[in-house]
Write a protein that holds these residues in place. Sequence first.
Motif, mmCIF file in Angstrom:
data_model
loop_
_atom_site.group_PDB
_atom_site.id
_atom_site.type_symbol
_atom_site.label_atom_id
_atom_site.label_comp_id
_atom_site.label_asym_id
_atom_site.label_seq_id
_atom_site.Cartn_x
_atom_site.Cartn_y
_atom_site.Cartn_z
ATOM 1 N N VAL A 10 0.902 -1.337 0.063
ATOM 2 C CA VAL A 10 0.132 0.128 -0.009
ATOM 3 C C VAL A 10 0.867 1.103 0.016
ATOM 4 N N GLU A 11 0.272 2.323 -0.556
ATOM 5 C CA GLU A 11 1.176 3.566 -0.733
ATOM 6 C C GLU A 11 1.412 4.199 0.603
ATOM 7 N N SER A 12 2.470 5.139 0.839
ATOM 8 C CA SER A 12 2.397 5.567 2.109
ATOM 9 C C SER A 12 1.434 6.473 2.241
ATOM 10 N N GLY A 13 0.614 6.556 3.679
ATOM 11 C CA GLY A 13 -0.494 7.214 3.928
ATOM 12 C C GLY A 13 -1.617 6.442 3.753
ATOM 13 N N GLY A 14 -1.584 5.466 3.287
ATOM 14 C CA GLY A 14 -2.795 4.180 2.819
ATOM 15 C C GLY A 14 -3.270 3.537 4.236
ATOM 16 N N SER A 15 -4.380 2.674 3.828
ATOM 17 C CA SER A 15 -4.649 1.954 5.149
ATOM 18 C C SER A 15 -4.874 0.548 4.436
ATOM 19 N N LEU A 16 -4.856 -0.439 5.478
ATOM 20 C CA LEU A 16 -4.931 -1.803 4.953
ATOM 21 C C LEU A 16 -5.601 -2.645 6.352
ATOM 22 N N THR A 17 -6.100 -3.764 6.065
ATOM 23 C CA THR A 17 -6.896 -4.285 7.203
ATOM 24 C C THR A 17 -6.479 -5.801 7.226
ATOM 25 N N LEU A 18 -5.751 -6.375 8.079
ATOM 26 C CA LEU A 18 -5.414 -7.660 8.383
ATOM 27 C C LEU A 18 -6.563 -8.324 9.109
ATOM 28 N N SER A 19 -6.594 -9.470 8.815
ATOM 29 C CA SER A 19 -7.689 -10.448 9.420
ATOM 30 C C SER A 19 -6.934 -11.684 9.933
ATOM 31 N N CYS A 20 -7.389 -12.430 11.280
ATOM 32 C CA CYS A 20 -6.860 -13.622 11.678
ATOM 33 C C CYS A 20 -8.108 -14.457 12.094
ATOM 34 N N SER A 21 -8.034 -15.774 11.519
ATOM 35 C CA SER A 21 -8.986 -16.608 11.776
ATOM 36 C C SER A 21 -8.790 -17.124 13.209
ATOM 37 N N THR A 22 -9.680 -16.981 13.925
ATOM 38 C CA THR A 22 -9.206 -17.617 15.536
ATOM 39 C C THR A 22 -10.609 -18.648 15.843
ATOM 40 N N SER A 23 -11.258 -19.066 14.747
ATOM 41 C CA SER A 23 -12.291 -20.109 15.062
ATOM 42 C C SER A 23 -11.792 -21.189 15.540
ATOM 43 N N ASN A 24 -12.764 -21.777 16.311
ATOM 44 C CA ASN A 24 -12.431 -22.970 17.509
ATOM 45 C C ASN A 24 -11.304 -22.722 18.581
ATOM 46 N N TYR A 25 -11.367 -21.312 18.923
ATOM 47 C CA TYR A 25 -10.607 -20.752 19.895
ATOM 48 C C TYR A 25 -11.695 -20.201 21.162
ATOM 49 N N ASN A 26 -11.792 -21.099 21.915
ATOM 50 C CA ASN A 26 -12.994 -20.892 23.030
ATOM 51 C C ASN A 26 -12.423 -21.047 24.357
ATOM 52 N N HIS A 27 -12.080 -19.923 25.061
ATOM 53 C CA HIS A 27 -11.358 -19.897 26.305
ATOM 54 C C HIS A 27 -12.413 -18.633 27.178
ATOM 55 N N GLU A 28 -12.224 -19.012 28.513
ATOM 56 C CA GLU A 28 -13.013 -17.798 29.165
ATOM 57 C C GLU A 28 -11.914 -16.686 29.076
ATOM 58 N N PHE A 29 -10.614 -16.952 29.435
ATOM 59 C CA PHE A 29 -9.597 -15.742 29.581
ATOM 60 C C PHE A 29 -8.733 -15.825 28.205
ATOM 61 N N TYR A 30 -8.392 -14.835 27.501
ATOM 62 C CA TYR A 30 -7.644 -14.842 26.499
ATOM 63 C C TYR A 30 -7.026 -13.571 26.270
ATOM 64 N N CYS A 31 -6.008 -13.662 25.552
ATOM 65 C CA CYS A 31 -5.169 -12.380 25.045
ATOM 66 C C CYS A 31 -5.087 -12.807 23.619
ATOM 67 N N LEU A 32 -5.506 -11.826 22.597
ATOM 68 C CA LEU A 32 -5.355 -12.161 21.164
ATOM 69 C C LEU A 32 -4.344 -10.854 20.688
ATOM 70 N N GLY A 33 -3.249 -11.056 20.012
ATOM 71 C CA GLY A 33 -2.345 -9.951 19.918
ATOM 72 C C GLY A 33 -1.981 -9.924 18.302
ATOM 73 N N TRP A 34 -1.272 -8.747 17.983
ATOM 74 C CA TRP A 34 -0.826 -8.522 16.556
ATOM 75 C C TRP A 34 0.698 -8.349 16.947
ATOM 76 N N TRP A 35 1.574 -9.068 16.362
ATOM 77 C CA TRP A 35 3.123 -8.625 16.380
ATOM 78 C C TRP A 35 3.649 -8.242 15.125
ATOM 79 N N ARG A 36 4.830 -7.694 14.964
ATOM 80 C CA ARG A 36 5.538 -7.534 13.731
ATOM 81 C C ARG A 36 6.979 -7.715 13.944
#
Length: 122
Positions: A10-36
Motif C-alpha cells: 500500500v502507498e504511504s499514507g494508505g490503509s490496510l486491514t489484516l484478518s486472523c481466523s481464530t475459529s475453534n478458539y474458546n477460552h474464558e480468559f484470553y489475549c489476542l495480539g498482533w506482532w510484527r
Amino acid sequence: HLRESGGGSVESGGSLTLSCSTSNYNHEFYCLGWWRQAQGGEREGVAALDHNVVTTYIDFVNGRFTVAQDNAKTTLYLQMNSLQPDDTAPYYCASGVVYYCRYWSPLQFSLWGPGAQVTVPS
C-alpha cells in the motif's frame, strides 16, 4: 490454529486491514495480539485485545491502528491507517490463555500464525 490474511502493498499514507481466523478458539480468559518483525529487527507486539474486549497498543501505532474482534469471536482484525514505510514487516497474529493481557510480552502467547506481509514502499 491461527492464520492471517489481508496483507499486501500500500502507498504511504494508505490503509490496510489484516484478518486472523481464530475459529475453534474458546477460552474464558484470553489475549489476542498482533506482532510484527521488521527486517533486521526483533519481533515486537503492536496491539492486543483481551477477553474483556480491552485493547492496548504500542505507542507509535496508537491512533493509527485499531484491533477488534467480530461478535462471533471467530476473527481478529487489525485496521491500519496512515501507514508509513517503517510499518513494513510481516505481521503475526498470536493468542494466549491468560487473564492479564500484555501486548509486549511474547511469553503470554502460545499460538502464532505464519504471518502476512505488509509493505509500504518509500
